[in-house]
Design an enzyme around this catalytic site. Structure first.
Site, PDB file in Angstrom:
ATOM      1  N   PRO A 141       0.820  -1.218   0.000  1.00 59.33           N
ATOM      2  CA  PRO A 141       0.000   0.000   0.000  1.00 59.33           C
ATOM      3  C   PRO A 141       0.852   1.267   0.000  1.00 59.33           C
ATOM      4  O   PRO A 141       0.485   2.262  -0.634  1.00 59.33           O
ATOM      5  CB  PRO A 141      -0.820  -0.129   1.288  1.00 59.33           C
ATOM      6  N   TYR A 142       1.973   1.245   0.718  1.00 59.24           N
ATOM      7  CA  TYR A 142       2.877   2.405   0.702  1.00 59.24           C
ATOM      8  C   TYR A 142       3.352   2.694  -0.720  1.00 59.24           C
ATOM      9  O   TYR A 142       3.273   3.840  -1.198  1.00 59.24           O
ATOM     10  CB  TYR A 142       4.071   2.144   1.617  1.00 59.24           C
ATOM     11  N   ALA A 143       3.846   1.678  -1.393  1.00 57.76           N
ATOM     12  CA  ALA A 143       4.349   1.871  -2.750  1.00 57.76           C
ATOM     13  C   ALA A 143       3.240   2.327  -3.690  1.00 57.76           C
ATOM     14  O   ALA A 143       3.455   3.181  -4.562  1.00 57.76           O
ATOM     15  CB  ALA A 143       4.992   0.585  -3.248  1.00 57.76           C
ATOM     16  N   SER A 145       0.632   4.089  -2.856  1.00 53.54           N
ATOM     17  CA  SER A 145       0.323   5.485  -2.555  1.00 53.54           C
ATOM     18  C   SER A 145       1.358   6.418  -3.175  1.00 53.54           C
ATOM     19  O   SER A 145       1.024   7.498  -3.661  1.00 53.54           O
ATOM     20  CB  SER A 145       0.223   5.703  -1.045  1.00 53.54           C
ATOM     21  N   LYS A 146       2.609   5.999  -3.185  1.00 48.27           N
ATOM     22  CA  LYS A 146       3.652   6.815  -3.809  1.00 48.27           C
ATOM     23  C   LYS A 146       3.467   6.867  -5.330  1.00 48.27           C
ATOM     24  O   LYS A 146       3.648   7.919  -5.961  1.00 48.27           O
ATOM     25  CB  LYS A 146       5.028   6.262  -3.450  1.00 48.27           C
TER      26      LYS A 146
END
Length: 313
Positions: A141-143, A145-146
């Site tokens: 999810p972090y990647a 979002s980026k």
């Protein structure tokens, strides 16, 4: 040049702000320390900025009025919710809020150029030196979002900097080198996720700051994406061994399953940064780790003085 730096109390931001001032920028340092993933680290960075005579403007990019940031010539958008492992489950909403919604709001008010700090994690696994034209393959999810924040910035004609595995003084407590160095100094084991064979383009924070300051003033084409990373990959187990050599004691570790969302290799292709910024990473891992270890020791000495009677290795 009036330059706004969001995330000014973060690991990288707290280095970028004084570097911009030294480069002649009129800097507005912005952060929301109350939302920091590691509040104590953010507070220490705010104190470091204050010692340099820099005042932090507190602002939540999602809920506060952003009109005071409107007239900046450049916004260096370094703020965001970090962490691959922590972005799964409940952390996914925080990653979307702080990485996507905050970026969208800044784009809505900015008058000048916006430069986004993104991440090598958008590439997924690297089988070769990644170039900025390679397709993205976010695994967390972090990647994701980026990658979404990047899409917004490129569509708006901004600039994207993809940072690769940044380390050095003030590194966040959840990051591998911070944990390994503290483990060696304390004798308390740090988690080692996977077999240690993962490879990374470990990039010293001073080199990242140099690239970021150059990007703030360079006449880059709208929509430019640049890798900011060391072109040499190093296995985690080899970095761990180097830390032990520099400290004279191997960091104790406890084995853990591979982290969810982790990739086997990141690898920075930096020809475009060299061509457009005149930048390449100049700091080798030995030199960079020596600097980070010195910071850990100085920080522990300061903590010892603040708490008489306690000993820190």
């Amino acid at each position: 040049m009036r330059t706004v730096v969001t995330g000014a109390a973060g690991f990288i931001g707290s280095h970028v702000v004084p570097a911009l001032i030294a480069d002649g920028h009129d800097v507005v340092a912005v952060d929301a320390p109350g939302r920091a993933a590691f509040p104590a680290a953010a507070a220490a960075n705010v104190a470091a900025l204050a010692r340099d005579g820099i005042t932090l403007t507190e602002c939540d990019l999602v809920t506060d009025d952003l009109a005071p940031l409107r007239d900046a010539d450049v916004i260096l958008h370094l703020a965001g919710r970090p962490g691959v492992r922590s972005s799964f489950g409940p952390g996914e909403a925080d990653a979307h809020r702080d990485n996507v919604i905050a970026t969208r709001r800044l784009l809505d008010v900015r008058a000048g150029r916006l430069v986004l700090a993104s991440s090598s994690s958008v590439y997924g696994d690297a089988g070769h030196p990644c170039t900025e034209d390679d397709p993205v393959d976010p695994r967390s999810p972090y990647a994701r979002s980026k990658a979404e924040a990047e899409r917004l910035v490129v569509a708006a004609g901004g600039v994207v900097l993809r940072y690769f595995s940044v380390y050095g003084p003030r590194q966040r407590p959840d990051m591998a080198f911070h944990r390994f160095i503290e483990a060696a100094l304390d004798g308390s084991p740090a988690p080692l996720y996977g077999d240690g064979g993962q490879s990374r383009s470990f990039t010293y924070v001073g080199d990242v700051v140099d690239a970021t300051v150059r990007a703030a003033r360079a006449p880059l084409p709208p929509g430019t994406i640049l890798n900011v990373g060391h072109p040499v990959t190093v296995r985690v187990r080899d970095a761990l061994h180097l830390i032990g050599t520099l400290l004279g004691a191997p960091p104790p570790t406890v084995p853990k399953d591979p982290a969810r969302g982790d990739v086997r290799r990141t690898w920075a292709g930096t020809d475009r940064a060299a061509a457009l910024l005149g930048w390449t990473a100049a700091t080798g891992l030995d030199e960079g780790l020596t600097s980070q270890i010195a910071w850990h020791r100085a920080r522990r000495d300061e903590q010892s003085r603040a708490r008489p009677g306690e000993h820190h290795g």
